[in-house]
Write a protein that holds these residues in place. Structure first.
Motif, PDB file in Angstrom:
ATOM      1  N   SER A 161      33.306  37.685  53.550  1.00 22.90           N
ATOM      2  CA  SER A 161      33.940  37.946  52.223  1.00 22.90           C
ATOM      3  C   SER A 161      34.839  39.030  52.584  1.00 22.90           C
ATOM      4  O   SER A 161      35.120  39.276  53.703  1.00 22.90           O
ATOM      5  CB  SER A 161      32.788  38.762  51.351  1.00 22.90           C
ATOM      6  OG  SER A 161      32.374  39.985  52.170  1.00 22.90           O
ATOM      7  N   LYS A 162      35.756  39.144  51.485  1.00 25.83           N
ATOM      8  CA  LYS A 162      36.961  39.763  51.666  1.00 25.83           C
ATOM      9  C   LYS A 162      36.826  41.273  52.130  1.00 25.83           C
ATOM     10  O   LYS A 162      37.318  41.999  52.888  1.00 25.83           O
ATOM     11  CB  LYS A 162      38.090  39.755  50.433  1.00 25.83           C
ATOM     12  CG  LYS A 162      39.151  40.680  50.433  1.00 25.83           C
ATOM     13  CD  LYS A 162      39.977  40.320  49.377  1.00 25.83           C
ATOM     14  CE  LYS A 162      41.394  41.129  49.457  1.00 25.83           C
ATOM     15  NZ  LYS A 162      41.328  42.603  49.887  1.00 25.83           N
ATOM     16  N   ASN A 192      26.349  35.905  46.241  1.00 28.48           N
ATOM     17  CA  ASN A 192      26.923  36.796  46.879  1.00 28.48           C
ATOM     18  C   ASN A 192      26.632  36.696  48.221  1.00 28.48           C
ATOM     19  O   ASN A 192      25.433  36.523  48.671  1.00 28.48           O
ATOM     20  CB  ASN A 192      26.513  38.186  46.081  1.00 28.48           C
ATOM     21  CG  ASN A 192      26.938  38.049  44.643  1.00 28.48           C
ATOM     22  OD1 ASN A 192      28.124  37.937  44.514  1.00 28.48           O
ATOM     23  ND2 ASN A 192      25.908  38.399  43.791  1.00 28.48           N
ATOM     24  N   GLU A 202      37.670  34.967  46.989  1.00 31.74           N
ATOM     25  CA  GLU A 202      37.051  35.688  46.016  1.00 31.74           C
ATOM     26  C   GLU A 202      36.743  34.607  44.921  1.00 31.74           C
ATOM     27  O   GLU A 202      37.824  34.107  44.228  1.00 31.74           O
ATOM     28  CB  GLU A 202      37.631  37.020  45.484  1.00 31.74           C
ATOM     29  CG  GLU A 202      37.745  37.912  46.750  1.00 31.74           C
ATOM     30  CD  GLU A 202      38.239  39.293  46.107  1.00 31.74           C
ATOM     31  OE1 GLU A 202      37.062  39.912  45.478  1.00 31.74           O
ATOM     32  OE2 GLU A 202      39.218  39.479  46.531  1.00 31.74           O
TER      33      GLU A 202
END
Length: 793
Positions: free
Chosen positions: A146-147, A191, A183
Motif C-alpha cells: 500500500s502507499k 484493506n 490507491e
C-alpha cells in the motif's frame, strides 16, 4: 417583497431579535447536525461503489450450526468456476493471523495486515499496480505494498519496484517487492498493508474440505438469478465435501439439511455483513433517524415562533388587506422571510461544521472533509432547505395571511391567545416528546455500555500482557524454555502461549464427533497455564497441568460446548476431529471473549491441535507494580529468550485490546449525548418562546389578578400549570415509544441489562427541570411588574 415589506420585516426581526437569533441558532445547529450525518452516511455507504462491478460481486459464505462463516475451502472456487457458467470469475484471499515484521535500511515496520490473493482478485476487487500490469501467468508471486506502507519502508526513495525487504528478522527471508498498489478511488472493503498475488494461493497447502481458511469471491454475469446460483453452489459444496476423505467433514455436511451456502453482496460487507456485527449499520441508521428528528423538531420550532408572532403582526396584515394586498402576496412575503432566515441558518451551519468536523472525525474514527460535500449532498441540502421553509412557514404564513381586517384592527383576534394557542401547545408537546425519547435512549445505552465494561466477562484482562510473537510454539516442549525464562522474572505469575487471545481474531470453527454426533466448535490451541493466566473459572474436572504429560492428547471445553453436546458427564467423554482424538478432562465457565452481542460459542481448547493452528500469542500475567520492570527486562533480553524472533519485541495490554470491542457502542453513546443535548436545547428554545408569548398575552390577566390580591406564588402556579401539563403529556406519549425502541436495541445483545423504570423517571425529572428553568424564570420576572402599567394601556 418590495422595499416597504423588507423594512417591515427587518423592523419586526429587530423587535424580537433575541427570539429570532435563538431560533436561527437552533436551526443552524440542526442543519449542522444534518450535514455531519450526511457526510458520515455518504462515507459509510460508499464502500466499493466506485467498482463498476460492485453489484455483481459476492462473498461465498457457509451457514454453520453456530452461525455463518466467511471462510470456505480452497477447492470450492475452482469447482464453482468449472461448473457454474453464470459465474464470470472466482478468486480467493487469505489474511495472515499475525503481524509480520519487514526490515529495510530504514528500520523495522510491522505489516499488520498481509493478504494473500489469487490474480483474479485484482480483476474482481479492482486492485491495480502503479505503473505496470500484473502478469497472471507468472510463476513467482507479485507482492504489492500500500502507499502508506511503501512510504514507511522506503522514505524518499522514489520507486519501490524490485526493492528487497527482509521478513521476520534483519537477516530473515528476503522478499522482492513488485511495486505499489494504486490507491482505490473510494472506500474499499479490501484493506491491506501488503498483498501478495499468486496464480493459486492454495498450492502446496492442505486441499481438504476440512481446511476452510479462504475467503472466496465471485463475479457473476449480468442478470444472474442469485438465489438459484446460491442453491447450485450449495449442491456443489455438499457433493464435493461429501466425497472428502475426512469422516468429520462428511458427517458435518450430511446434517446441514438446509442451504449451507450464502452469497453475501460486496456492497453489504462493510455495514451489514451476513457473518459479522451490524453495529456500524445501527450507528448509520440511528444517525439518519436522529438527524431527521432534529430537523423536524427544529422546523417545528420555527413554526412555533412564527405562530407566536402572529399577534404582533396581525395589525400589519390588517392594514395591508385594507389597502388591497391579496392573501397570496401576504403569504408569499412571510414565506420569503422564513426562507431568508433558513439561508442565514444554513450559512451559519457550515461554519459550525468547519469548526466541529475534527472532533466529529475523532469521535467516529473517520476522516471526513468539508470538501467531501459532493453534488448529491448539495442536492440533499437544497431539498432540505426548501422542505424546512415549507414545514416551518407554510402554515403560519397562511394563517397570518387569513386574518380578518375588521377583527385585527379592533384588537379582537388574539385577546386570549387566539385560536392558535392549541396549535402552539401541540407543537411544544411534539418537541418535548422527541427530547424525552432521546433522554431515555441515552440512559438505556449508557447503562448497557456501563454493564458491558463492568460485568465480569469470565476472564481477567487486567495485568495481562500479550506479545506479538512470530515463532511457532505448537508443542509444549518448544515453549517450555521460553516460559521458564519469563516466569523467572520478578512479579510474573503465569505464562502461556495460544493461537488466539480474547478480543482478537475470532478462532477457527471445526467439526468434531462426540458419541456419533457431529458438532461445530470454535477451536483454540493453548499451552499450560492458559486458564490460570486469564483467571478463567473451572466448572468441573481440571485444567491442563504440567504434572500430567499426556495432557497433550486431552481437551477442555466450555459450558456452551457441554450444553450443545447434551452430555450428562462431559468429563471423560471422547471427542474426535481435525485428525485427532481427545479425552475431555475439564469444563470451564463460559468466557465472553468476543463481547456481549453474540452468545458464547461452543469452544474446545487443545494442547495438541492436529490441524496445526499457530500458537504465537504469548500471554503473561504479572503483579501490577512489576509490569514496567518486566517489560523493560523482556525488551533487552528477548533476543536471548526467543532466538527465532529475537529482533522483534512488540507487546500490548490485553484489557486495551478487549476494550476495542466496545468502541462502536461507546461511539453510539457519545453521538446520542450530542444529539440529545441538541434536541433538549431546541425543545427548551420552543418552550422558552412559547412561554414568553403565552405570558405576554396574559399580562392584563396577571395585572387584574394582582389587583384582586393574587400573590406571586399563586400567579406562578396558575401560569406554569399549562406547561407542566404539556410535559406530562409529552412523557405519556414518549414512554411507550421509547420502551419499544430501547427494547428492540437491547435485543441486539445476547447479554444485556433489564429495561427498568429508572430511565423513564430520569427523563421525567429532566423534562420537569427544563420547564422550571425555561418557564418559571420568565414567570418570576412577569409577576413583578406594576399592574397599573398594563391596566392603563
Amino acid at each position: 417583497m418590495n422595499k416597504l415589506d423588507f423594512k417591515i420585516a427587518f423592523r419586526t426581526f429587530l423587535k424580537g431579535k433575541w427570539y429570532n437569533i435563538l431560533n436561527i441558532t437552533g436551526l443552524a445547529l440542526g442543519l449542522a447536525a444534518f450535514i455531519f450525518v450526511t457526510l458520515y452516511v455518504d462515507h459509510e455507504t460508499s464502500y466499493d461503489h466506485w467498482n463498476k462491478n460492485a453489484s455483481r460481486i459476492f462473498l461465498v459464505e457457509r451457514e454453520m450450526t453456530n452461525g455463518p462463516s466467511p471462510y470456505t475451502p480452497g477447492l470450492l472456487a475452482t469447482a464453482i468456476k468449472s461448473q457454474c457458467p453464470e459465474v464470470e470469475e472466482t478468486g480467493r484471499t487469505n489474511t495472515a493471523l499475525f503481524q509480520i515484521p519487514f526490515y529495510t535500511s530504514s528500520g523495522r515496520f510491522l505489516i499488520k495486515k498481509w493478504v494473500g490473493a489469487d490474480y483474479s482478485i485484482a480483476k474482481i476487487l479492482g486492485v491495480k499496480p502503479k505503473g505496470f500490469n500484473l502478469n497472471p501467468q507468472s510463476a513467482a508471486p507479485n507482492v504489492l505494498l500500500s502507499k502508506r506502507t511503501a512510504d514507511a519502508l522506503f522514505p524518499n526513495n522514489g520507486s519501490v519496484q524490485n526493492k528487497v525487504v527482509n521478513m521476520m528478522s534483519k537477516s530473515g527471508i528476503p522478499m522482492t517487492v513488485a511495486g505499489v498498489a494504486e490507491e482505490a478511488p473510494g472506500n474499499t472493503n479490501l484493506n491491506f498493508d501488503c498483498i501478495g498475488f499468486a496464480k493459486d494461493i492454495t498450492q502446496g497447502k492442505d486441499q481438504s474440505y476440512a481446511t476452510q481458511i479462504y475467503q472466496t469471491y465471485i463475479l457473476v454475469k449480468p442478470n444472474t438469478d442469485i438465489n438459484l446460483l446460491s442453491k447450485k453452489i450449495d449442491q456443489i459444496y455438499k457433493k464435493a465435501a461429501s466425497a472428502d476423505t475426512s469422516q468429520v467433514v462428511r458427517e458435518a455436511i450430511s446434517r446441514y439439511g438446509a442451504a449451507a451456502i450464502y452469497l453475501d453482496p460486496l456492497e453489504n460487507l462493510h455495514l451489514k455483513p451476513h457473518y459479522g456485527s451490524h453495529v456500524a449499520n445501527q450507528i448509520v441508521q440511528g444517525l439518519i433517524i436522529l438527524a431527521m428528528i432534529i430537523l423536524i423538531v427544529t422546523g417545528v420550532n420555527f413554526t412555533n415562533l412564527y405562530i407566536a408572532q402572529a399577534n404582533t403582526r396581525s395589525k400589519e396584515v390588517g392594514v395591508k388587506k385594507v389597502n388591497g394586498i391579496t392573501k397570496r402576496k401576504i403569504a408569499f412575503q412571510f414565506m420569503l422571510e422564513i426562507f431568508i432566515q433558513c439561508v442565514i441558518a444554513l450559512i451559519l451551519s457550515f461554519g459550525i461544521v468547519n469548526i466541529g468536523l475534527p472532533y466529529f472525525n475523532a469521535l467516529l474514527q473517520v476522516n471526513l472533509l468539508i470538501s467531501g460535500i459532493n453534488f448529491s449532498i448539495i442536492v440533499q441540502l437544497v431539498l432540505t432547505l426548501v422542505s424546512l421553509t415549507l414545514l416551518a412557514g407554510i402554515y403560519p404564513a397562511l394563517v397570518m395571511a387569513g386574518f380578518k381586517p375588521a377583527e385585527v384592527l379592533r384588537g379582537d383576534q388574539f385577546a386570549n391567545g387566539g385560536k392558535l394557542s392549541w396549535v402552539r401547545s401541540s407543537i411544544t408537546v411534539f418537541q418535548f416528546t422527541f427530547a424525552i425519547i432521546f433522554i431515555i435512549a441515552l440512559v438505556v445505552i449508557n447503562r448497557q455500555v456501563t454493564y458491558m465494561k463492568t460485568e465480569n466477562p469470565g476472564f481477567t484482562a487486567k495485568q495481562v500482557v500479550y506479545v506479538d510473537n512470530q515463532s511457532l510454539f505448537n508443542t509444549p516442549e518448544k515453549f517450555e524454555s521460553v516460559r521458564n525464562r519469563i516466569k523467572a522474572l520478578p512479579g510474573v505469575k503465569n505464562v502461556t502461549v495460544a493461537s488466539n487471545v480474547p478480543g482478537g481474531i475470532m478462532p477457527a470453527s471445526k467439526d468434531y464427533v462426540v458419541q456419533s454426533k457431529v458438532f461445530s466448535m470454535n477451536t483454540i490451541s493453548v499451552d499450560y497455564e492458559y486458564f490460570e493466566t486469564l483467571n478463567i473459572g473451572l466448572k468441573e474436572g481440571r485444567f491442563f497441568s504440567l504434572p500430567f504429560p499426556r495432557d497433550s492428547a486431552n481437551a477442555v471445553i466450555n459450558e456452551a460446548a457441554a450444553k450443545v453436546m447434551d452430555l450428562n458427564k462431559p468429563v471423560g467423554a471422547t471427542v474426535s476431529g481435525g485428525g485427532g482424538k481427545y479425552n475431555i478432562i475439564g469444563v470451564i465457565k463460559d468466557v465472553k471473549a468476543y463481547g456481549f452481542e453474540e452468545n458464547v460459542q461452543p469452544t474446545i481448547y487443545l494442547m495438541n491441535d492436529h490441524c496445526g493452528l499457530s500458537k504465537t500469542q504469548i500471554m503473561i500475567s504479572a503483579e501490577n507494580n512489576a509490569i514496567p520492570a518486566m517489560l523493560t527486562t523482556l525488551s533487552h533480553q528477548w533476543g536471548d529468550i526467543d532466538k527465532l524472533d529475537g529482533d522483534n519485541f512488540n507487546y500490548h495490554f490485553l484489557d486495551e485490546l478487549y476494550g476495542q470491542l466496545f468502541v462502536k457502542q461507546e461511539q453510539l453513546q457519545t453521538v446520542l449525548v450530542c444529539f440529545s443535548a441538541l434536541a433538549i436545547f431546541i425543545a427548551a428554545l420552543g418552550f422558552f418562546s412559547s412561554a414568553a408569548n403565552a405570558i405576554r398575552l396574559r399580562m392584563k390577566e396577571i395585572a387584574i389578578r394582582k389587583v384582586f390580591g393574587a400573590g406571586r406564588e399563586q400567579l406562578m402556579v396558575v401560569l406554569s400549570k399549562p406547561f407542566f401539563y404539556m410535559v406530562l403529556i409529552a412523557n405519556v406519549i414518549a414512554w411507550p415509544v421509547s420502551f419499544i425502541i430501547a427494547d428492540k436495541w437491547l435485543e441486539t445483545f445476547a447479554y444485556r441489562v433489564h429495561l427498568s423504570i429508572i430511565p423513564f423517571i430520569i427523563a421525567l425529572v429532566i423534562s420537569i427541570a427544563i420547564v422550571v428553568i425555561t418557564v418559571c424564570l420568565q414567570i418570576i420576572r412577569a409577576v413583578r411588574f406594576n399592574p397599573s402599567v398594563k391596566l392603563k394601556v
